[in-house]
Scaffold this motif. Sequence first.
Motif, PDB file in Angstrom:
ATOM      1  N   THR A 274      52.383  94.339 115.046  1.00 16.51           N
ATOM      2  CA  THR A 274      51.099  94.202 114.855  1.00 16.51           C
ATOM      3  C   THR A 274      51.000  93.128 113.968  1.00 16.51           C
ATOM      4  O   THR A 274      49.703  93.235 113.276  1.00 16.51           O
ATOM      5  CB  THR A 274      50.282  95.433 114.688  1.00 16.51           C
TER       6      THR A 274
ATOM      7  N   ASN B 295      44.130  98.549 122.926  1.00 14.14           N
ATOM      8  CA  ASN B 295      43.629  97.634 122.036  1.00 14.14           C
ATOM      9  C   ASN B 295      43.828  96.133 122.695  1.00 14.14           C
ATOM     10  O   ASN B 295      45.019  95.776 123.042  1.00 14.14           O
ATOM     11  CB  ASN B 295      44.254  97.443 120.782  1.00 14.14           C
TER      12      ASN B 295
ATOM     13  N   GLU C 215      46.417  93.397 121.458  1.00 20.07           N
ATOM     14  CA  GLU C 215      47.868  93.383 121.879  1.00 20.07           C
ATOM     15  C   GLU C 215      48.101  92.293 122.380  1.00 20.07           C
ATOM     16  O   GLU C 215      49.375  91.684 122.139  1.00 20.07           O
ATOM     17  CB  GLU C 215      48.163  94.613 122.655  1.00 20.07           C
TER      18      GLU C 215
ATOM     19  N   TRP D  51      52.667  98.089 118.145  1.00 19.11           N
ATOM     20  CA  TRP D  51      51.627  98.717 119.124  1.00 19.11           C
ATOM     21  C   TRP D  51      51.835 100.069 119.649  1.00 19.11           C
ATOM     22  O   TRP D  51      53.199 100.321 120.048  1.00 19.11           O
ATOM     23  CB  TRP D  51      51.269  97.608 120.226  1.00 19.11           C
TER      24      TRP D  51
END
Length: 697
Positions: free
Chosen positions: A524, A279, A282, A517
Amino acid sequence: MARSDSITTAQGVEALAAAEAAMVLEPERPRRRRSRPVRLMMATGRTVRWSYRNRRRLSPPAAATALYIAGAAFQDAPEGWGGALMANAAIAAGVYGRWRWRRRANYRTRSAQWLARHGALPQRRANPMTRWELGRLLASAGSAATLLQTAASADVPVGFYLAWLATTGVPWWWLRRIREMPEIEDELSREEVFNERLGGTGGRLYGATLTAAEDLPGLDGKAWGGTIVLSPGRQQYSDAKTATPMIASAYGLPISSVAVTQHPSGSANLASLKVYERNPLEDMPHWPGIGSTFDPVSGIAHIGLHIDNAPALYRYHRPDWGTVHDLITGSTGSGKSELLRQLFAIDRHTGIYVSWGGDPQYGASFEYWQDHLDCFASGVDECMGLLVAVREELHRRAEKSSIQTWEDEDGDVYYGIGDFTPTVDNPGLVVAIDEWQEVWQEYPEALDIAVDAAILGRKLGIKLRLASHLVGLEAIGTEALRQPLVSGNVIALRNTSRMTQHMVNLPADPYDLPGAWPGSLLPTSGLGYLSGVEDRGAVFRSWRPLNRRQATRHAKTGNPPQFSREGAERIGPFYLEWRQRLASRRKGIILPVPGVTDLREAPAAESEELAGQAPAVSTTKAGKGSQRGVAKAAILAFVRTQPTTTTALVAAATGCAKSTISTTLRRLAEEGLVIDYGHGEWGSVELREQMLTAVGQ
């Protein structure tokens, strides 16, 4: 210094070698041999455990052995034929029971079904025997019965039992053999995974297909995208959006790594899919400044980034329509407080919005923004006072808007303006309250003010921004308030309740977002879903300042507009003296909140005067000073003049809602300011004491 260190080291090595040479290793003690009975018991236990583990493979030899022992016993018995006949009857009953058990149906009575669900009865699963299974069972049982009946009247050689073991055991072992592992199929392509697991029979998007799955440029093959072609006439884009969790499950990825968005063509049966192995959110996105993140014409601001690097759009107002309200939810540690502080920074730098803030936790969520807001309310009582001030400003703007004039194309003059567009001279007002549920639970009348502000405020430039760590009506308070809030900006960060998706119609459930994460311990915070301007099924992450120094600079710079002098004078001491109250609180001195806590200490001598003003308060909804528009003052003043009264009479005299009256009177009764006689009857404490004194004299 180096020479002394080397000498010390050499001496230490020599001492260690001498110590090792002097060590005398203790000889290992010989193991004591266990006694014969103990060894026999241990061997028996191992045999029993091995037999239990292999009980299925040992079933045919065990049955043949039992058959041989029973045949020998019947042969030696005086009436062996009778025992053999009974054994054959038991074999027949066992065959019939096994056949019935395999074709059994579910339990029919509720009690049996309840016992089966809780493990008291075995679960019933219909699995009828095939013809091959039934024939094999009848052949084995029939031959065993024949051997037993023959053994009761004649000598049966051992070879017949061995033959029975071979003819019965070989099929038994063959069906239960260890089979070879099937060959591993080649890895499925991206399209095949989607088409089989999601678009195939029983899939979440039955009939849908994935096409044009290609790597996204610039990400080194760690992300790819494609087009979902939905079944025409049966599915639409919203179906693909709500299937985001299942798409993530099909590819074995977290839900935060999948984005389903509207197809660029706008077709209802098409959707764009993007899947990320890592992702990109991050890496914390930082606010680049107001210049590139706010458009005053459209009223849209950027408050973060989506997973596909698209800006997360947030609406302040719609042109020629009015302001848009906010609902923010998120559990502890989700980044809700940081988001509120970032929104304050954007408010300040728009140049056309004034920010008010209320924090029942005495500023713990707002931190350094306490001193840089146009008005800050610390604690639940101050938050209620802030809402009273909002109501005064709401009525002032409504009165002013009703007498404004405008001309049409024919030159005719009309009164009243039903929309709002903020400007520097007529700025919008943002009212942000964190932990909203604490305010309305303490002051139920706060819901009435919030509903009025939510419905009427958009036409007058008042924007509500309510935040809570809860979801559902237990956080919002009432359905009348939920509807105008969810029709605006809904920001749902990671939550601990699955009601969020249902309450605000999100593309996926924030409950499924990870707290850290994958593969790391980094939180997160700021990750969630956003709806309002766009209807995107992709996670976003809110902006963050680069560091605390930059954050405080955002709070001190900018060119925020000034709140109107007319509005400040109408609100009175609550707005004009809020900085003095905040400074006193920091010194440990709690001053009364105008319009809220100062009314609790109103002397009884003023009851008649307040009672006479009560109807005026409820009808005009705009008084002056601390008594202006406060329901609690009117209710308390009226009850103080009545030996006994009812909720209906108080409602008729003050014009307040009965629910507000009941809750307010219960709180006043707990404080000892009124008497609760029960069943909706109330009374004055002062008049009761006077009556008791007169009776005693």
